[in-house]
Design an enzyme around this catalytic site. Structure first.
Site, PDB file in Angstrom:
ATOM      1  N   GLY A   8      -4.279  -6.841 -11.807  1.00 53.01           N
ATOM      2  CA  GLY A   8      -3.864  -7.549 -12.819  1.00 53.01           C
ATOM      3  C   GLY A   8      -4.665  -8.835 -13.200  1.00 53.01           C
ATOM      4  O   GLY A   8      -5.099  -9.303 -14.355  1.00 53.01           O
ATOM      5  N   ASP A  30      -0.991 -15.315   0.007  1.00 54.40           N
ATOM      6  CA  ASP A  30      -0.589 -14.103   0.376  1.00 54.40           C
ATOM      7  C   ASP A  30      -0.824 -13.206  -0.983  1.00 54.40           C
ATOM      8  O   ASP A  30       0.071 -13.624  -2.027  1.00 54.40           O
ATOM      9  CB  ASP A  30       0.768 -14.139   0.952  1.00 54.40           C
ATOM     10  CG  ASP A  30       1.404 -12.563   1.021  1.00 54.40           C
ATOM     11  OD1 ASP A  30       0.515 -11.725   0.846  1.00 54.40           O
ATOM     12  OD2 ASP A  30       2.177 -12.468   1.550  1.00 54.40           O
ATOM     13  N   THR A  38      -3.512 -11.982   9.972  1.00 47.14           N
ATOM     14  CA  THR A  38      -4.627 -11.158  11.170  1.00 47.14           C
ATOM     15  C   THR A  38      -6.136 -12.002  10.898  1.00 47.14           C
ATOM     16  O   THR A  38      -6.921 -11.878  11.649  1.00 47.14           O
ATOM     17  CB  THR A  38      -4.808  -9.825  11.092  1.00 47.14           C
ATOM     18  OG1 THR A  38      -5.214  -9.379   9.450  1.00 47.14           O
ATOM     19  CG2 THR A  38      -3.334  -9.013  11.171  1.00 47.14           C
ATOM     20  N   TYR A  66      -0.088   2.488   6.539  1.00 43.00           N
ATOM     21  CA  TYR A  66      -1.404   2.098   6.279  1.00 43.00           C
ATOM     22  C   TYR A  66      -2.155   3.072   5.290  1.00 43.00           C
ATOM     23  O   TYR A  66      -2.656   2.881   4.124  1.00 43.00           O
ATOM     24  CB  TYR A  66      -2.397   1.888   7.423  1.00 43.00           C
ATOM     25  CG  TYR A  66      -3.849   1.398   7.341  1.00 43.00           C
ATOM     26  CD1 TYR A  66      -4.001   0.027   6.812  1.00 43.00           C
ATOM     27  CD2 TYR A  66      -4.869   2.396   7.666  1.00 43.00           C
ATOM     28  CE1 TYR A  66      -5.429  -0.136   6.668  1.00 43.00           C
ATOM     29  CE2 TYR A  66      -6.165   1.806   7.409  1.00 43.00           C
ATOM     30  CZ  TYR A  66      -6.454   0.519   7.055  1.00 43.00           C
ATOM     31  OH  TYR A  66      -7.769   0.317   6.631  1.00 43.00           O
TER      32      TYR A  66
END
Ligand code: UDP
Length: 328
Positions: A103, A57, A36, A146
């Site tokens: 992490g 990603d 997006t 969401y």
């Protein structure tokens, strides 16, 4: 020089955050999978020696060489149409993506701020929304992907804070607008401005009595910066409490664009919150922050941006044949 990783760097908020941290003299690593986001939002930064971009990603393992002082996790689809169109990625970036960022923060001993949302309050029964309100969310409705990803994000972030002692911050972002919003992301402001510029009627969903409170992006970025630099680990609302109905908002856009467009009414999408307004007492108290840009001024700046878009961009309708809402 402090080093900061910003996920969702090519998005609306992410790109403005990149600008801000560059301005603060930090080295910025932007990361985005460009689903997006759009590189044009950050292309002005590529010439700088203190900016790097990783096309990645964050739902997959994140590797960043070298030290990191701060991580801002802002990657996520953020408009109702986007997250209805890509529901699984929305869930993954809020859950797996957040886990990976946490992490990474542990490994780098970095402080992390995660972008939460007023959607954690769902269709709220408490008005205005205070941080202590737990919300009214439908987990299996169209917005659930969401809302629940963001609620999980808050939970796992808080768990890393309490269990691992990680320095974490959670910002609950209310409706925000400004230059670089995607014209066709389906959100109300770009929808109305795009319609006005194309000479179309403005589409009001429902009877337009639902409310939102719109914050100009520069104010939001300032609030986020202050929260990150604070020592407060509980969630903080950042938004503008200036509340308006969608019907009034449509009228303001018609005046702004001087287009004399008409409004037409469409059915209200499922679970569309009826009212939304942040209580920002906490941000005022601990961050000494409050928004400064009035809507009239912010809308003018935003309209100037949308007017610079090409006819091609203006006429590109991403969601034309996409009817994701189970309308009431
Ligand atoms: N909305 C509208 N017309 C549009 C797009 C949105 O009336 O073309 C309404 C929508 O139903 C909601 C409000 O405007 O009540 C804000 O919608 P948006 O998608 O911008 O964000 P939300 O706050 O719902 O996440």
């Amino acid at each position: 020089m402090a080093r900061v990783l910003i996920t969702g760097a090519a998005g609306f908020l992410g790109s403005h955050l990149c600008d801000r941290f560059i301005k603060e003299g930090m080295e910025v690593i932007g990361m985005d999978n460009l689903i997006t986001g759009d590189l044009k939002n950050i292309e002005h930064l590529f010439q700088l020696s203190n900016f790097q971009f990783y096309h990645h990603d964050v739902s997959k393992f994140i590797h960043v060489p070298g030290p990191l002082d701060y991580i801002l996790h802002f990657a996520s689809p953020a408009s109702p149409i986007d997250y209805l169109k890509i529901p699984i990625q929305t869930l993954k970036v809020g859950s797996l993506g957040t886990h990976n960022c946490l992490g990474l923060a542990m490994a780098k001993k970095a402080r992390i701020i995660v972008a939460s949302t007023s959607e954690v309050y769902g269709d709220p029964h408490v008005h205005p929304q205070v941080e202590s309100y737990w919300g009214n969310v439908n987990p299996v409705g169209p917005r659930g992907v969401y809302d629940e990803a963001k609620r999980f994000q808050e939970a796992i972030t808080m768990a890393y804070h309490t269990f691992h002692g990680l320095e974490t911050r959670i910002v609950r972002i209310f409706n925000t607008y400004g230059p670089r919003m995607r014209l066709n992301d389906g959100r109300v402001l770009p929808a109305f401005i795009g319609q006005a510029l194309r000479g179309e009627d403005l589409t009001i969903f429902g009877d337009g009595s639902q409310t939102r409170s719109f914050c100009y992006v520069d104010d939001l970025v300032e609030g986020i910066y202050r929260l990150l630099m604070s020592d407060y680990a509980q969630p903080v609302n950042i938004g503008n409490p200036d509340e308006i109905t969608i019907k009034e908002f449509a009228e303001e856009i018609i005046q702004l664009t001087e287009t004399n467009q008409k409004v037409i009414y469409h059915p209200l999408p499922t679970d569309d919150p009826k009212q939304r307004r942040p209580d920002i007492s906490l941000a005022k108290e601990i961050l000494k922050w409050e928004p400064k840009v009035h809507r009239a001024e912010g809308l003018k700046l935003t309209y100037e941006y949308f007017k610079t878009l090409s006819a091609d961009e203006l006429n590109k309708i991403e969601h034309k044949n996409f009817e994701p809402f189970n309308r009431k």
